[in-house]
Scaffold this motif. Structure first.
Motif, PDB file in Angstrom:
ATOM      1  N   HIS A 179       0.802  -1.340  -0.202  1.00 43.86           N
ATOM      2  CA  HIS A 179       0.174  -0.274   0.168  1.00 43.86           C
ATOM      3  C   HIS A 179       0.996   1.221  -0.051  1.00 43.86           C
ATOM      4  O   HIS A 179       1.720   1.362   0.921  1.00 43.86           O
ATOM      5  N   GLU A 236      -1.020   4.052   3.083  1.00 41.59           N
ATOM      6  CA  GLU A 236      -1.481   3.818   4.391  1.00 41.59           C
ATOM      7  C   GLU A 236      -0.267   2.845   5.198  1.00 41.59           C
ATOM      8  O   GLU A 236       0.540   2.073   4.266  1.00 41.59           O
ATOM      9  N   HIS A 272       4.291  -0.181   5.522  1.00 35.84           N
ATOM     10  CA  HIS A 272       3.396  -0.375   4.356  1.00 35.84           C
ATOM     11  C   HIS A 272       2.952  -1.696   4.357  1.00 35.84           C
ATOM     12  O   HIS A 272       3.915  -2.781   4.040  1.00 35.84           O
TER      13      HIS A 272
END
Length: 75
Positions: free
Chosen positions: A33, A36, A43
Protein backbone atom coordinates in the motif's frame (compact mmCIF):
# COMPACT_ATOMS: atom_id res chain seq x y z
CA UNK A 1 -14.59 -28.06 -14.78
CA UNK A 2 -15.60 -25.11 -12.64
CA UNK A 3 -13.99 -21.76 -13.29
CA UNK A 4 -12.52 -19.91 -10.34
CA UNK A 5 -10.37 -16.97 -9.43
CA UNK A 6 -8.19 -16.33 -6.45
CA UNK A 7 -8.67 -14.04 -3.50
CA UNK A 8 -6.42 -13.24 -0.57
CA UNK A 9 -7.05 -11.93 2.92
CA UNK A 10 -4.17 -10.08 4.54
CA UNK A 11 -3.71 -9.60 8.26
CA UNK A 12 -2.70 -5.96 7.82
CA UNK A 13 -1.56 -5.44 11.40
CA UNK A 14 0.79 -8.42 11.25
CA UNK A 15 2.30 -7.59 7.84
CA UNK A 16 5.77 -6.03 7.96
CA UNK A 17 5.95 -5.04 4.29
CA UNK A 18 8.86 -7.33 3.40
CA UNK A 19 7.75 -7.36 -0.27
CA UNK A 20 8.33 -11.12 -0.71
CA UNK A 21 4.70 -11.72 -1.69
CA UNK A 22 4.82 -8.98 -4.32
CA UNK A 23 7.89 -10.55 -5.92
CA UNK A 24 6.41 -14.08 -5.75
CA UNK A 25 3.11 -13.15 -7.44
CA UNK A 26 3.20 -14.28 -11.10
CA UNK A 27 0.30 -12.02 -12.10
CA UNK A 28 1.33 -8.88 -10.15
CA UNK A 29 -1.96 -8.90 -8.23
CA UNK A 30 -0.35 -7.80 -4.96
CA UNK A 31 1.33 -4.52 -4.08
CA UNK A 32 2.44 -2.72 -0.96
CA UNK A 33 0.00 0.00 0.00
CA UNK A 34 1.65 3.25 -1.12
CA UNK A 35 -0.04 5.60 1.36
CA UNK A 36 -1.31 3.72 4.40
CA UNK A 37 0.72 2.05 7.15
CA UNK A 38 -0.29 -0.32 9.93
CA UNK A 39 0.11 0.33 13.68
CA UNK A 40 3.76 -0.74 13.51
CA UNK A 41 4.51 1.79 10.77
CA UNK A 42 4.91 -0.68 7.89
CA UNK A 43 3.34 -0.39 4.45
CA UNK A 44 1.26 -3.56 4.24
CA UNK A 45 0.39 -5.64 1.19
CA UNK A 46 -3.02 -5.66 -0.49
CA UNK A 47 -4.64 -6.90 -3.69
CA UNK A 48 -4.04 -4.09 -6.15
CA UNK A 49 -5.51 -6.11 -9.06
CA UNK A 50 -7.98 -8.65 -7.65
CA UNK A 51 -9.30 -9.57 -11.10
CA UNK A 52 -5.93 -11.01 -12.13
CA UNK A 53 -5.38 -13.28 -9.10
CA UNK A 54 -5.27 -16.97 -10.07
CA UNK A 55 -5.16 -18.39 -6.53
CA UNK A 56 -1.73 -19.99 -6.92
CA UNK A 57 -0.91 -19.35 -3.21
CA UNK A 58 2.71 -18.35 -3.92
CA UNK A 59 2.22 -15.28 -1.75
CA UNK A 60 0.95 -17.30 1.21
CA UNK A 61 3.81 -19.77 0.95
CA UNK A 62 6.60 -17.17 0.93
CA UNK A 63 5.11 -14.93 3.64
CA UNK A 64 7.45 -15.32 6.64
CA UNK A 65 4.81 -14.18 9.13
CA UNK A 66 1.83 -16.12 7.78
CA UNK A 67 -0.15 -12.94 7.14
CA UNK A 68 -1.78 -14.07 3.89
CA UNK A 69 -4.65 -16.52 3.49
CA UNK A 70 -5.44 -17.59 -0.08
CA UNK A 71 -8.90 -18.65 -1.24
CA UNK A 72 -10.31 -19.84 -4.53
CA UNK A 73 -13.65 -18.32 -5.43
CA UNK A 74 -15.86 -20.26 -7.86
CA UNK A 75 -17.36 -18.13 -10.62
Amino acid sequence: MAKFRGAIVVNEQRCKGCNLCVVACPTTSISLHPDEVNDKGYHYCYMSSPETCIGCANCGVVCPDGCISVYKVTL
